[in-house]
Motif scaffolding. Structure first.
Motif, mmCIF file in Angstrom:
data_model
loop_
_atom_site.group_PDB
_atom_site.id
_atom_site.type_symbol
_atom_site.label_atom_id
_atom_site.label_comp_id
_atom_site.label_asym_id
_atom_site.label_seq_id
_atom_site.Cartn_x
_atom_site.Cartn_y
_atom_site.Cartn_z
ATOM 1 N N GLY A 137 0.785 -1.002 -0.145
ATOM 2 C CA GLY A 137 0.084 0.039 0.053
ATOM 3 C C GLY A 137 0.949 1.163 -0.017
ATOM 4 O O GLY A 137 1.580 1.591 1.017
ATOM 5 N N GLU A 173 -1.889 1.775 -7.148
ATOM 6 C CA GLU A 173 -2.433 2.878 -7.494
ATOM 7 C C GLU A 173 -1.424 3.350 -8.735
ATOM 8 O O GLU A 173 -0.090 3.290 -8.267
ATOM 9 N N ARG A 197 -4.350 12.373 0.055
ATOM 10 C CA ARG A 197 -5.735 12.492 -0.557
ATOM 11 C C ARG A 197 -6.390 13.557 0.009
ATOM 12 O O ARG A 197 -7.410 14.174 -0.641
ATOM 13 N N LYS A 232 -10.550 18.877 -1.787
ATOM 14 C CA LYS A 232 -10.448 20.555 -1.315
ATOM 15 C C LYS A 232 -10.040 21.122 -2.575
ATOM 16 O O LYS A 232 -10.564 21.260 -3.545
ATOM 17 N N ARG A 263 -0.637 -5.350 -7.355
ATOM 18 C CA ARG A 263 -1.596 -5.361 -6.251
ATOM 19 C C ARG A 263 -1.280 -6.729 -5.670
ATOM 20 O O ARG A 263 -0.743 -7.788 -6.494
ATOM 21 N N ALA A 320 -0.257 -1.635 4.820
ATOM 22 C CA ALA A 320 -0.736 -0.123 4.829
ATOM 23 C C ALA A 320 -1.857 -0.121 3.676
ATOM 24 O O ALA A 320 -1.729 0.755 3.013
ATOM 25 N N SER A 373 -8.376 1.856 3.207
ATOM 26 C CA SER A 373 -9.704 1.604 3.141
ATOM 27 C C SER A 373 -10.255 1.668 1.975
ATOM 28 O O SER A 373 -9.650 2.236 0.844
ATOM 29 N N ILE A 431 -16.102 13.684 4.075
ATOM 30 C CA ILE A 431 -15.693 13.584 2.630
ATOM 31 C C ILE A 431 -16.964 14.556 1.674
ATOM 32 O O ILE A 431 -16.747 15.249 0.971
ATOM 33 N N ALA A 445 -2.224 8.002 10.265
ATOM 34 C CA ALA A 445 -1.347 7.268 9.192
ATOM 35 C C ALA A 445 0.252 7.514 9.427
ATOM 36 O O ALA A 445 0.887 6.581 9.278
ATOM 37 N N PHE A 481 -7.302 15.984 13.660
ATOM 38 C CA PHE A 481 -7.953 16.198 12.509
ATOM 39 C C PHE A 481 -8.345 17.486 12.001
ATOM 40 O O PHE A 481 -8.326 18.288 12.990
HETATM 41 C C1 LIG Z 1 -11.079 12.802 -0.315
HETATM 42 C C2 LIG Z 1 -10.265 12.464 1.000
HETATM 43 C C3 LIG Z 1 -10.040 13.557 1.851
HETATM 44 C C4 LIG Z 1 -9.286 13.456 2.969
HETATM 45 N N1 LIG Z 1 -9.157 14.690 3.840
HETATM 46 C C5 LIG Z 1 -8.583 14.426 4.812
HETATM 47 C C6 LIG Z 1 -8.333 15.441 5.586
HETATM 48 O O1 LIG Z 1 -8.505 16.653 5.635
HETATM 49 N N2 LIG Z 1 -7.464 15.386 6.893
HETATM 50 C C7 LIG Z 1 -7.236 14.145 7.392
HETATM 51 O O2 LIG Z 1 -6.634 13.944 8.404
HETATM 52 N N3 LIG Z 1 -7.423 12.844 6.793
HETATM 53 C C8 LIG Z 1 -8.184 12.924 5.441
HETATM 54 N N4 LIG Z 1 -8.293 12.049 4.566
HETATM 55 C C9 LIG Z 1 -8.181 10.723 5.219
HETATM 56 C C10 LIG Z 1 -6.682 10.406 5.068
HETATM 57 O O3 LIG Z 1 -6.386 10.604 3.662
HETATM 58 C C11 LIG Z 1 -6.510 8.552 5.395
HETATM 59 O O4 LIG Z 1 -6.791 8.439 6.484
HETATM 60 C C12 LIG Z 1 -5.081 8.190 4.976
HETATM 61 O O5 LIG Z 1 -4.916 8.353 3.462
HETATM 62 C C13 LIG Z 1 -4.857 6.951 5.393
HETATM 63 O O6 LIG Z 1 -3.819 6.504 4.847
HETATM 64 P P1 LIG Z 1 -3.501 4.809 4.629
HETATM 65 O O7 LIG Z 1 -2.173 4.630 4.099
HETATM 66 O O8 LIG Z 1 -4.077 3.867 5.869
HETATM 67 O O9 LIG Z 1 -4.456 4.527 3.483
HETATM 68 P P2 LIG Z 1 -4.393 5.169 1.779
HETATM 69 O O10 LIG Z 1 -3.867 6.360 1.747
HETATM 70 O O11 LIG Z 1 -5.761 5.002 1.464
HETATM 71 O O12 LIG Z 1 -3.297 4.019 1.214
HETATM 72 C C14 LIG Z 1 -3.689 2.720 1.028
HETATM 73 C C15 LIG Z 1 -3.109 2.184 -0.449
HETATM 74 O O13 LIG Z 1 -2.964 0.988 -0.508
HETATM 75 C C16 LIG Z 1 -3.419 0.472 -1.740
HETATM 76 N N5 LIG Z 1 -3.663 -0.966 -1.599
HETATM 77 C C17 LIG Z 1 -4.814 -1.408 -0.807
HETATM 78 N N6 LIG Z 1 -4.632 -3.022 -1.071
HETATM 79 C C18 LIG Z 1 -3.599 -3.189 -1.714
HETATM 80 C C19 LIG Z 1 -3.031 -4.524 -2.273
HETATM 81 N N7 LIG Z 1 -3.388 -5.655 -2.175
HETATM 82 N N8 LIG Z 1 -1.841 -4.336 -3.073
HETATM 83 C C20 LIG Z 1 -1.115 -3.276 -3.257
HETATM 84 N N9 LIG Z 1 -1.913 -1.861 -2.968
HETATM 85 C C21 LIG Z 1 -2.963 -1.969 -2.281
HETATM 86 C C22 LIG Z 1 -4.564 1.300 -2.072
HETATM 87 O O14 LIG Z 1 -5.048 1.178 -3.289
HETATM 88 C C23 LIG Z 1 -4.230 2.818 -1.687
HETATM 89 O O15 LIG Z 1 -3.112 3.322 -2.530
HETATM 90 C C24 LIG Z 1 -8.994 11.968 3.465
HETATM 91 C C25 LIG Z 1 -9.415 10.919 2.621
HETATM 92 C C26 LIG Z 1 -10.255 11.187 1.433
HETATM 93 C C27 LIG Z 1 -10.402 9.850 0.507
#
Ligand SMILES: Cc1cc2nc3c(=O)[nH]c(=O)nc-3n(C[C@H](O)[C@H](O)[C@H](O)COP(=O)(O)OP(=O)(O)OC[C@H]3O[C@@H](n4cnc5c(N)ncnc54)[C@H](O)[C@@H]3O)c2cc1C
Length: 409
Positions: free
Chosen positions: A11, A38, A45, A50, A81, A108, A111, A156, A295, A319
């Motif tokens: 991820g 991706e 994100r 925004k 993947r 990582a 969701s 969102i 994160a 947040f």
């Molecule tokens: C539109 C939007 C706006 C947001 N705004 C805010 C904000 O203003 N403030 C804030 O604090 N948070 C915000 N968030 C939340 C924040 O972006 C997330 O909490 C954060 O990105 C989580 O990070 P992560 O690494 O856990 O997941 P992600 O950033 O979602 O990354 C996970 C990655 O893993 C990949 N993946 C999944 N399964 C596999 C697999 N089997 N093999 C390979 N790759 C895989 C996915 O495709 C993705 O690219 C927002 C989220 C969104 C969607």
């Protein structure tokens, strides 16, 4: 270089990127591989709902780092993947059949958006927002759409409404906006702000069906009302991406279950970010958080553990969101709050809501009061946590209380 020196991170979002960057910051000299499904370099994100949606930030402002960074730090970016984890063999298999061995594996995986379980949810014109591709599709659709309906009054959906550049209708099934994440005082403030911005806010209304032909035309509400719609944005929350962990036999319960060091039941496998359910000090219970702070801090915690200096995860959750022309910042968690106090100028739209549990401050929500947010984070970082009586003595002025507390300390 042997497999004992390899860390694989699955991820390449916010937490995956931070994990590999922090490993190198800490001097980890082994092989570091970041696998993501991706396209392109890792990106953030928050701007998607925004500035990027509004067209005031470009693609470069999304990127967490350019390609040079990964080359300089000797971080391998693998596009693909992960389909399975073979724990006995300490390997992962990608969908294209590639196999990679690990010493430590970091999940990582983030969701994915919930879908709307109603007829018509798959009609063209029904969109969602999680990835850069989603944001590009939404931007393109907005220019042609006459009637835009946002389903879901959480962060969102409301950010989308605020940055769509036009009035929309927001439909929320609960009786207030931001129901899951904010106090009723904050919900009421943002309902007012969104209405003043020209949006229609419908509360206590579920969606029972979407109607259309070659594309969506109407949203049917639970009371039978039909709203015209040629673009529907579904923003009804996320589910953690736990399939890999579950299929590998790791415990999953609203997230990949991890201990205080963010380790799964397999000591060589960690889980961080949106996909992890961890024992949260502030909530006193297993918790899953969806935020950049969570994160980033969890990624740093795991990098520390892998490089031999493990510390239990105890970061303060915080947040932010920008919507309806206002900035809301939240420090702490609201779980179990039994008392709230509004401090500041509510009428002028500059105030904070202080929430208490058993007369101890547990969360501060600040609207256009960044100084309160900073003060709250500093107060939460110290012991003892501020008591209701002490804050009352400072007239609930957080900056004032901070001064008093630091003189005492
Ligand atoms: C539109 C939007 C706006 C947001 N705004 C805010 C904000 O203003 N403030 C804030 O604090 N948070 C915000 N968030 C939340 C924040 O972006 C997330 O909490 C954060 O990105 C989580 O990070 P992560 O690494 O856990 O997941 P992600 O950033 O979602 O990354 C996970 C990655 O893993 C990949 N993946 C999944 N399964 C596999 C697999 N089997 N093999 C390979 N790759 C895989 C996915 O495709 C993705 O690219 C927002 C989220 C969104 C969607």
């Amino acid at each position: 270089m042997g497999a004992e020196n390899t860390v694989l991170v699955v991820g390449s979002g916010q937490s995956g990127f931070q994990a590999v960057a922090s490993l190198r910051d800490r001097g980890f000299a082994g092989r570091v591989v970041l696998i993501g499904d991706e396209p392109g370099v890792p990106y953030q994100r928050p701007p998607l709902s925004k500035a990027y949606l509004a067209g005031t930030a470009g693609i470069e402002q999304l990127h967490l780092r350019g390609e040079d960074f990964f080359a300089e730090k000797d971080i391998e970016l693998v596009a693909g993947r992960v389909a399975a984890i073979d724990r006995p063999a300490s390997r992962v298999r990608l969908e294209d059949g590639t196999e990679l061995a690990y010493d430590h594996l970091v999940l990582a995986t983030g969701s994915r958006n919930r879908t709307l379980p109603v007829p018509g949810a798959d009609l063209p014109g029904v969109l969602t927002l999680r990835t850069r591709d989603d944001a590009d599709r939404l931007r393109a659709s907005l220019s042609d759409a006459e009637h835009v309906v946002v389903v879901g009054g959480g962060f969102i959906g409301l950010e989308f409404a605020s940055h769509a550049g036009r009035p929309v209708t927001i439909v929320e099934a609960q009786d207030r906006l931001l129901n899951r994440v904010a106090t009723p005082e904050i919900s009421a403030c943002f309902a007012d702000l969104h209405r003043e911005a020209g949006h229609t806010v419908l509360l206590g209304q579920g969606v029972s069906a979407l109607h259309g032909d070659s594309r969506v035309r109407e949203v049917e509400l639970s009371d039978g009302t039909r709203l015209p719609a040629d673009l529907v944005v579904v923003a009804v929350g996320v589910v953690p991406e736990t399939t890999l962990a579950a299929e590998a036999g790791l415990p999953v319960d609203n997230g990949v279950v991890v201990d205080a060091h963010l380790r799964t039941a397999d000591e060589r496998i960690f889980a961080i970010g949106d996909c992890a359910s961890f024992p949260c000090v502030q909530a006193g219970a297993a918790t899953r958080l969806e935020s950049v702070q969570n994160a980033v801090d969890q990624a740093r915690c795991v990098a520390a553990a892998i490089t031999g200096t493990p510390e239990p995860y105890a970061s303060l959750p915080w947040f932010w969101t920008d919507q309806a022309g206002a900035k809301l910042q939240i420090a702490g968690l609201l779980s179990g709050a039994d008392k709230t106090v509004v401090a500041g100028d509510r009428a002028a739209g500059k105030f904070s809501v202080l929430s208490f549990r058993d007369d101890v401050l547990i969360a501060v929500e600040s609207v256009n009061k960044p100084a309160d947010h900073i003060a709250a984070r500093r107060l939460f970082a110290a012991e003892p946590k501020p008591a209701y009586a002490d804050l009352e003595a400072s007239e609930f002025n957080l900056k004032e209380h901070l001064k008093v507390a630091s003189t005492r300390g």
